[in-house]
Design an enzyme around this catalytic site. Sequence first.
Site, PDB file in Angstrom:
ATOM      1  N   ASP A 118      11.363  -9.514  -5.157  1.00  0.00           N
ATOM      2  CA  ASP A 118      12.649  -9.094  -4.180  1.00  0.00           C
ATOM      3  C   ASP A 118      12.894  -9.903  -3.479  1.00  0.00           C
ATOM      4  OD1 ASP A 118      13.928  -6.402  -4.761  1.00  0.00           O
ATOM      5  OD2 ASP A 118      12.899  -5.439  -3.074  1.00  0.00           O
ATOM      6  N   ASP A 122       6.631   7.203  -2.631  1.00  0.00           N
ATOM      7  CA  ASP A 122       5.697   7.658  -3.768  1.00  0.00           C
ATOM      8  C   ASP A 122       5.200   8.941  -3.233  1.00  0.00           C
ATOM      9  OD1 ASP A 122       4.625   7.075  -1.091  1.00  0.00           O
ATOM     10  OD2 ASP A 122       2.619   6.047  -2.028  1.00  0.00           O
TER      11      ASP A 122
END
Length: 744
Positions: free
Chosen positions: A144, A457
């Site tokens: 990233d 998550d």
Amino acid sequence: MDNSPPLHLCHINRLSWFINRLHTVLHSAALTALIYYRAFFLVNQMKTYSKLSTVAILAWFLVFCSELLLSIIWLLDQAFRWRPITRTVFPEYLPKDLELPAIDVFICTVDPKKEPTVEVMNTVLSAMALDYPPESLNVYLSDDGGSSLTLSGIREARAFAGAWVPFCRKYNVKTRYPEGYFSSREDDDGDIRGTDFRDERQKVQVPQEKYEEFKERVAAAAENGSTEEPRTTRGRGHPPSVEVIRENTMLKDQILMPRLVYVSREKRPSHPHHFKAGALNVLLRVSSMISNSPYILVLDCDMHCNDSMSARQAMCFHLDPKLSSSLAFVQFPQKFHNISKNDIYDSQHRSVFTIQWQGTDGIMGPILSGTGFYIKRRSLYGNSVKGPDLVEHKESFGSSKEFVQSLDGKYRPNEIDEKTASKAMLQETHFLASSSYEQHTGWGEKVGFLYYSVAEDYFTGFNLHCKGWKSVYCDPPRPAFLGSGTTILNDLFIQGTRWSSGLLEVTFSKFCPIIYGFHKISLLQSMCYTELATWPLYFVPIWCFATIPQLFLLNGIPLYPEVSNLWFVLFPFIFVSSISKHLQEVLSTGGSLETWINEHRMWMIRSLTCHLYGSLDAIMKNIGLREASFIPTNKVIDEERIKRYEKGMFDFQTSNMFLVPLVTIVIVNMISLVGGIAKVLVNGNWNEMFVQVFIIFYSLMMSYPIIEGMILRKDKGRIQPYTTKLSIIYAMTFVIIGSVVINF
């Protein structure tokens, strides 16, 4: 009738069931009596208290509210303990290798300065060395940060893998991340493999010297300024980049290698990138053009594959015909190689992975935990893949026709390698990794990993369960994955604040588990999700108990019944019941009395700091005063700090934002203990003030590392004198103003 042997078995610990349920009943009865006592007292005393006691009634009310909130969270927590189970897998009964489904491994990294490239590449190498058919294994690294150092590192890792992976397979090496193997963290070579094995280690193929050379080349790249990458324009983002690193190259000994792919999505300041969830969704799309495997393993960049059999263990559940159609993911516990025996910061999260997740496994399945899980690709596409409507699919998945075609489970991408790669296909992957691709689509809202919270998550797993998917928890004897736990207090505070903020974002939204999940999942599972979502609210009662009893002890006003009062028995019973159950769980899972003390202490410290700031952050984001942010946890090793951690010494080199509240509370308790006991001795009212004195004494006992850091220690990791002085000013101000208000 199918007589094939089972791929897995489920075990019920009936003794744990009995102990947990008995404790729930007894403790609930005591809490009910406590609530009745508090409510009855307030209703009656509000009519008879003198004008001077108006503040005391308010204090009673605040203590009552704190006790009520603690009771509610405790009750929600009992859902984790209602039906705990364990599982055993039998990978030897799996189909032949040629029949096993393909797996894509997703590894995410952001910043090579905080996540050392060598450590990231150890994770990559360990994933490539999984005991799984190499032609069915594909490893994707998401960078990233768009760092040329990471790209250089993955190329070097691929070169080293040519020797490392065949060596691991040939000799069935257990520890398959090189750093762990060569540092002899485990006795990997305890069994006798003969002279061939010893000779092989000394050959050119896999000597330790070759690994050291690999690390030196990566370090040299960093020193030569490779982190100042020309393709990354600081402040303006970077373009997308997808590179297949020598995909499926055949070695001279005819051993296939897994495909390795580097992906760096486009980032632009004008487009939100949604942190880790956004990176995973890009990998989801790009991988569909290259391998499109039906199952995905998600790993953090420091979470090495410690057991090469984990993929086969997960397939024991995914390939079970009775379970497969409804199974979304198999979650493995997070375990860490760098946690000291004392674990002073409770970095191993013992309660979560040995108690809570086993409990959810007995209901509808564990909660998605960010790393170490094998998830079915189709489960992430939601209900949007149903039906032939191409226009509707594009509204959900974007304008890529090729990606929409990949939604068909029978779709197989064209072969891609560095020599014969389809230019059009590579262009398509760049398009799928662009920053604007997700605009006006369902990504992050209906499909893929969801964006609503930085706790992607938790939120994604919750929505999967609400859609009817199930999950299972697999905790084999040998840890499937080993990561780097948080061993620096400052990193723990930052990480805890981020988690608290993300969880409360869900609590304050329309997706609040107890409401949104009411008709979609079972009551027990809804309670589990709600307990985690409201977990940061612990800061309310802990701050209350850390200040109000102390202040009123100093002013001679009791907040608890006299020792001679029959209702007094409730308070020691609830206290002993709570800590004894916690101690029983710690001891039954291999912990010690010291483990229990450390966990209890860190629960208090987190509540006073991380939960407080995380809650404030969530509230500010909810009302639009603050944008979401994500600070990656620092994985760089500081030898001096690590030495203090291993000695069991707190390292207080952190922001005063975290330290000042802690130190202020400790000083308030010290003042209250000295002043309160003096006042009790003069007035002779021990009978009325016993509980308040005990609360202060217990709080100070749990705060010993902070007292030591303020007064006794002189090393670099102590609490700085400036912080102590500032905290004294705050503590004295609180005590003086509080006393004036009480006696006004």
